[in-house]
Every structure is written in structure tokens, then in C-alpha cells.
Design an enzyme around this catalytic site. Structure first.
Site, PDB file in Angstrom:
ATOM      1  N   HIS A  83      -2.627  10.995   1.017  1.00 13.71           N
ATOM      2  CA  HIS A  83      -1.968  10.760   2.299  1.00 13.71           C
ATOM      3  C   HIS A  83      -1.274  12.070   2.694  1.00 13.71           C
ATOM      4  CE1 HIS A  83      -0.379   7.394   5.057  1.00 13.71           C
ATOM      5  NE2 HIS A  83      -0.015   8.538   5.601  1.00 13.71           N
ATOM      6  N   GLU A 112      -3.190  -0.084   8.412  1.00  5.69           N
ATOM      7  CA  GLU A 112      -1.964   0.258   9.146  1.00  5.69           C
ATOM      8  C   GLU A 112      -2.020  -0.318  10.543  1.00  5.69           C
ATOM      9  OE1 GLU A 112      -0.900   4.449   9.270  1.00  5.69           O
ATOM     10  OE2 GLU A 112      -1.330   4.654   7.134  1.00  5.69           O
ATOM     11  N   ARG A 139       0.853  -1.191   0.000  1.00  2.00           N
ATOM     12  CA  ARG A 139       0.000   0.000   0.000  1.00  2.00           C
ATOM     13  C   ARG A 139       0.890   1.244   0.000  1.00  2.00           C
ATOM     14  NH1 ARG A 139      -2.481   2.994   4.947  1.00  2.00           N
ATOM     15  NH2 ARG A 139      -3.517   4.621   3.768  1.00  2.00           N
ATOM     16  N   ASN A 171      -6.840   1.864  10.325  1.00  2.00           N
ATOM     17  CA  ASN A 171      -5.503   2.248  10.776  1.00  2.00           C
ATOM     18  C   ASN A 171      -5.567   2.328  12.290  1.00  2.00           C
ATOM     19  OD1 ASN A 171      -4.990   2.646   8.072  1.00  2.00           O
ATOM     20  ND2 ASN A 171      -4.223   4.740   8.299  1.00  2.00           N
ATOM     21  N   GLU A 211      -6.739   8.489   6.785  1.00  2.00           N
ATOM     22  CA  GLU A 211      -6.910   9.153   8.076  1.00  2.00           C
ATOM     23  C   GLU A 211      -7.477  10.574   7.988  1.00  2.00           C
ATOM     24  OE1 GLU A 211      -3.384   8.669  10.443  1.00  2.00           O
ATOM     25  OE2 GLU A 211      -3.640   6.510  10.495  1.00  2.00           O
ATOM     26  N   TYR A 259      -3.133   2.010  16.025  1.00  2.00           N
ATOM     27  CA  TYR A 259      -1.848   1.841  16.703  1.00  2.00           C
ATOM     28  C   TYR A 259      -1.987   1.628  18.197  1.00  2.00           C
ATOM     29  CZ  TYR A 259       0.227   3.468  12.372  1.00  2.00           C
ATOM     30  OH  TYR A 259       0.610   3.572  11.056  1.00  2.00           O
TER      31      TYR A 259
HETATM   32  C1  GCO Z   1      -0.825   7.368   9.535  1.00  2.00           C
HETATM   33  C2  GCO Z   1       0.175   7.624   9.081  1.00  2.00           C
HETATM   34  C3  GCO Z   1       1.562   7.441   8.972  1.00  2.00           C
HETATM   35  C4  GCO Z   1       2.313   7.617  10.230  1.00  2.00           C
HETATM   36  C5  GCO Z   1       2.016   6.512  11.204  1.00  2.00           C
HETATM   37  C6  GCO Z   1       2.783   6.622  12.467  1.00  2.00           C
HETATM   38  O1  GCO Z   1      -1.568   7.124   8.518  1.00  2.00           O
HETATM   39  O2  GCO Z   1      -1.061   7.597  10.696  1.00  2.00           O
HETATM   40  O3  GCO Z   1      -0.290   7.156   7.875  1.00  2.00           O
HETATM   41  O4  GCO Z   1       1.859   8.409   8.027  1.00  2.00           O
HETATM   42  O5  GCO Z   1       3.634   7.610   9.919  1.00  2.00           O
HETATM   43  O6  GCO Z   1       0.689   6.533  11.550  1.00  2.00           O
HETATM   44  O7  GCO Z   1       2.445   7.753  13.153  1.00  2.00           O
END
Ligand code: GCO
Length: 450
Positions: free
Chosen positions: A118, A355, A75, A295, A163, A297
Site C-alpha cells: 500500500h 474500499e 484489511r 476500491n 491501487e 469512491y
Molecule cells: C486508496 C487509498 C487510501 C486513501 C483513500 C482516500 O487506496 O485510495 O488506499 O490510502 O486514503 O483512498 O483517498
């Protein structure tokens, strides 16, 4: 062995500005991220994406690395101002570059997923007011049209936006990303144009790539109340409305969430309510998608009401939990909960984890090997969360680790390393980390060791 479905797409993700460099080469125009990063004070150590990983010139080597790892899918995003330097005029050299990249991927049987936006807006469009100006949606449709006409015969998976929360609020309300504004009304107007442009572009994608699959990749950070007080419940609900529902509700045909419209209006953030919504907008925004990208984290923990104007202090730390170098709590069950939510509540027809990943700075030891055990653990735990959600019935068709390469982490410059491949920025030497080799093995056996 925890097996994954046949044809599960194990992938990695990147974005143009974070890796390409070559910011003023072959006709590329300036984007608002060039302007932002080249303005002193906006990024750590004044770092920019001018060179980044020099992927523009080294893409073949990087595709070879993807192939060595065994990636099934990749991607990446296109740089809008490489394709339309002023937002209006086509730059054939830019399209040719992406065409060469796509050919290299297809030669290695790696399925390309293209993200149209992006976070890099041509500076000329920023000068018109940027995303808060709803006219920008039409220019975004042009980008979708030009790019799919050039690449749609070879690329079948398209993502409109990466995002939207970041494009809108991180960039216009919090001001940490380009264009660095701090204004609620601008942020929420930007969100509206982004959502509108997504819906309008879906139509273009369907026309130009009728045999493809098209979707969007919002960011998700679920909030958990830590007690049953009104404040903690409100804190988690408002966070969820601000970050998740404001985007996913209109996408799912539910319009903007009423509790948040009231909250923003009462607190003066939207003094005139939803005055940027016009007749027909909601229908456009809710254009059916083929998949939703998640996405994710980390998560937020709320032990009281949060202050949205100072949201960095909102999350209650979790002593004893593992944190990455972004100071993000590692919480794989957050991803599990999100997939269930998108599947059961939002009825996503198909889900990709677009992500998932972590920042740890581990570099080469004396023997040249990068022993990034914590990243391997992160990958394994998050892939396991995906596996559990699939057992529940969620149609998760693939997972993209963020990121293939260490790269330019926006306002944090090069201080955070998210790659499964280490990049030495002095020499541009790439080294597959231990996590990359773990991924290679996982992909080869299409499953996780118990
Ligand atoms: C995201 C981001 C990335 C960042 C990653 C880490 O989509 O948030 O696509 O560009 O680098 O999330 O913070």
C-alpha cells in the site's frame, strides 16, 4: 430489511503508513513515503506519517474498537521497510509486530486481510530506480515470501497490490505521491513492474498459503459521457483506458488495450510503444486470482475530450449532486455499475469491495458525540448498491469501509477525515462516530434497514 448473504464479511480498511506512526522504531527502515513526506513542499502543512494514529503502539485498543463495532474482517497493509528495512534483510521485530496484531484480531474473531503493498517502497529500492525498474518485482516477491512464511498459517486472505494506478501514475506521471515524478514513460513502466510483480507474487502466495485466497485491489473510477459527441465518447473511453482497462485488461489476460497503446504512442507518451514488455510477461500478469478487490469512491463525468496531462480539470461538475470534502461526487450507482462490469464482463470469480468511503470533517459536539450523518448516508447508499449487484448474481463476499480511523491522507496530510472512528491527533483519543454505530447495527442484523 435488505438482508445480505450469510457470512458476508463486513469490514474496514486501513494502511500501514497512514496509521502506524513509529516510523523509525524497532528496526524499521525508511520508505520512499518517509523521504517524500519529510521533504518540504510535498504534503499539506508539511505533515508526515511519523506519528499518525500511533497505531503501532495502540493496536490493541484499535482491535478492541473493531470488536465493539462488530467488524467481521479487517484489511490492513504491512510496511515493507518494517519487514525488510533495506529491501533485503529480514527484521524479525517487524514480523513479530504483525504477528501480534494478527493474534489480537483472531482472538476477537476478526478475519485479517493483508495487503502487501500500500504504497511504501523501502528507500533503498527507490534508490535503485523504484517501480520503473523491473528488478523491483523480484524484491516484491521476497516480501510476499517472507511475510507469508511468517503469517500464512494464521492469515488466509492476501492482496498483492493496493491501487496500481496510484503506485504507477499518480506517483510517477502526475507526481502527487511518492516519489513525485512527472514522466509518462516512468509511470507506464512502473505500472508494468507492478502488474508483473503481482503475477509473480501470486505464485508465491499459492505455494506458501495453498489453503488461502489471493487477489489484488485496483482502483476504479468509472467515466460517463454526458452526450453523444465524439469528444465526450472519446473522453470517457480514454479515461476508462487510462484508469481501469490499462490494469484490468492485462490482469484478465487481455494484454494492454490496443486503443490506449495507439493513443499513448501517437501522443508521444510511449515513443517506442510497449518496449518494457518482455516475452512471457502477459502470462505472468494474468495468473488466475481468487478475487478482485474494488476500491471505489466516485466517478468522472465527461462532456468533452479530456486532457490527460491535466486530468483534475477533466470531470464536469454535477451541480446539485452531493460532494464529499475531497470534492468527490457521491455516486453509488457508479459502484453498482462497476460490480456488474467486473462480474459480467471481466468474469471476476469473487469480488470484495476493498474500499468505499468518504471524507467529512465532522468532529465531536459539546457532548462528545460525532454526528456524521452524511457518512452514514454514504455507507447506506453504497451498501445498497452492493446489495442490488448481489441480486444480479455478482458474488460479492464482503465490503470494507475506508477507513476504520481518521488518518494521514497522503499529500493532504491530516486535513481529510475518512474514519468511522474520530481521532484527536493531540491526545490520540478515539471516538466511534455515529456512522460507526450505524455500521455496528447493520453488521449485527446483517442487513440494511429499508
Ligand atoms: C486508496 C487509498 C487510501 C486513501 C483513500 C482516500 O487506496 O485510495 O488506499 O490510502 O486514503 O483512498 O483517498
Amino acid at each position: 430489511m435488505k438482508k445480505f448473504p450469510d457470512n458476508f464479511l463486513w469490514g474496514a480498511a486501513t494502511s500501514a503508513y497512514q496509521i502506524e506512526g513509529a516510523w523509525n522504531v524497532d528496526g524499521r527502515g525508511p520508505s520512499h513515503w518517509d523521504t517524500f513526506s519529510q521533504t518540504p513542499g510535498n504534503t499539506k502543512n508539511g505533515e508526515t506519517g511519523n506519528v499518525a494514529c500511533d497505531h503501532y503502539h495502540r493496536y490493541q485498543e484499535d482491535v478492541d474498537i473493531m470488536s465493539e463495532i462488530g467488524l467481521k474482517a479487517y484489511r490492513f497493509s504491512v510496511s515493507w521497510s518494517r519487514i525488510l528495512p533495506d529491501g533485503k534483510t529480514v527484521n524479525q521485530a517487524g514480523l513479530d509486530y504483525y504477528s501480534r496484531l494478527v493474534d489480537s484480531l483472531l482472538e476477537k474473531n476478526i478475519v485479517p486481510f493483508i495487503t502487501l503493498y500500500h504504497w511504501e517502497l523501502p528507500q533503498t529500492l527507490e534508490d535503485m530506480g523504484g517501480w520503473p525498474n523491473r528488478d523491483v518485482a523480484k524484491y516484491f516477491v521476497d516480501l510476499a515470501d517472507v511475510t507469508t512464511r511468517a503469517l500464512g498459517d494464521k492469515v488466509k486472505n492476501w492482496i498483492t497490490h493496493n491501487e496500481p494506478w496510484c503506485t504507477a501514475l499518480l506517483s510517477h506521471q502526475i507526481g502527487l505521491h511518492a516519489p513525485g515524478k512527472k514522466d509518462w514513460y516512468q509511470g507506464l513502466s512502473a505500472a508494468h513492474t507492478v502488474l508483473l510483480s503481482h503475477g509473480m507474487a501470486m505464485d508465491t502466495l499459492r505455494t506458501n498459503v495453498p489453503d488461502g485466497e489471493h487477489g489484488i485491489a485496483p482502483n476504479f473510477e468509472p467515466a460517463y459521457p454526458l452526450n453523444r459527441t465524439k469528444e465526450a465518447l472519446d473522453g470517457a473511453r480514454i479515461w476508462d483506458g487510462y484508469y481501469i482497462r490499462w490494469f484490468n485488461d492485462p490482469l484478465a489476460g487481455r494484454e494492454y488495450p490496443a486503443d490506449m497503446v495507439n493513443y499513448y504512442t501517437e501522443t508521444g507518451r510511449l515513443p517506442n510503444g510497449l518496449d518494457f514488455v518482455q516475452d512471457g510477461d502477459y502470462d505472468l500478469i494474468a495468473a488466475p486470482v481468487d478475487f478482485i478487490g474494488i476500491n471505489n469512491y466516485t466517478r468522472q463525468r465527461m462532456d468533452g475530450m479530456l486532457d490527460l496531462d491535466n486530468f483534475n480539470t477533466a470531470a464536469t461538475p454535477n451541480p446539485g449532486a452531493e460532494y464529499t470534502e475531497m470534492n468527490w461526487e457521491v455516486y453509488p450507482d457508479g459502484l453498482y455499475d462497476l460490480i456488474n462490469r467486473m462480474h459480467f464482463d471481466y468474469q471476476a470469480p469473487k469480488i470484495y469491495i476493498t474500499e468505499s468511503g468518504c471524507s467529512y470533517s465532522d468532529g465531536p459536539d459539546a457532548d462528545g458525540r460525532v454526528r456524521d450523518e452524511r457518512r452514514t448516508k454514504y455507507y447506506a447508499a453504497h451498501a445498497d448498491a452492493v446489495h442490488r449487484a448481489i441480486q444480479n448474481g455478482a458474488n460479492v463476499a464482503g465490503m470494507f469501509m475506508w477507513s476504520l480511523l481518521d488518518n494521514f491522507e497522503w499529500s493532504l496530510g491530516y486535513s481529510q477525515r475518512f474514519g468511522m472512528v474520530y481521532v484527536d491527533y493531540e491526545t490520540q483519543k478515539r471516538t466511534i462516530k455515529d456512522s460507526g454505530y450505524w455500521y455496528q447495527k447493520t453488521i449485527a442484523q446483517n442487513g440494511l434497514a429499508e
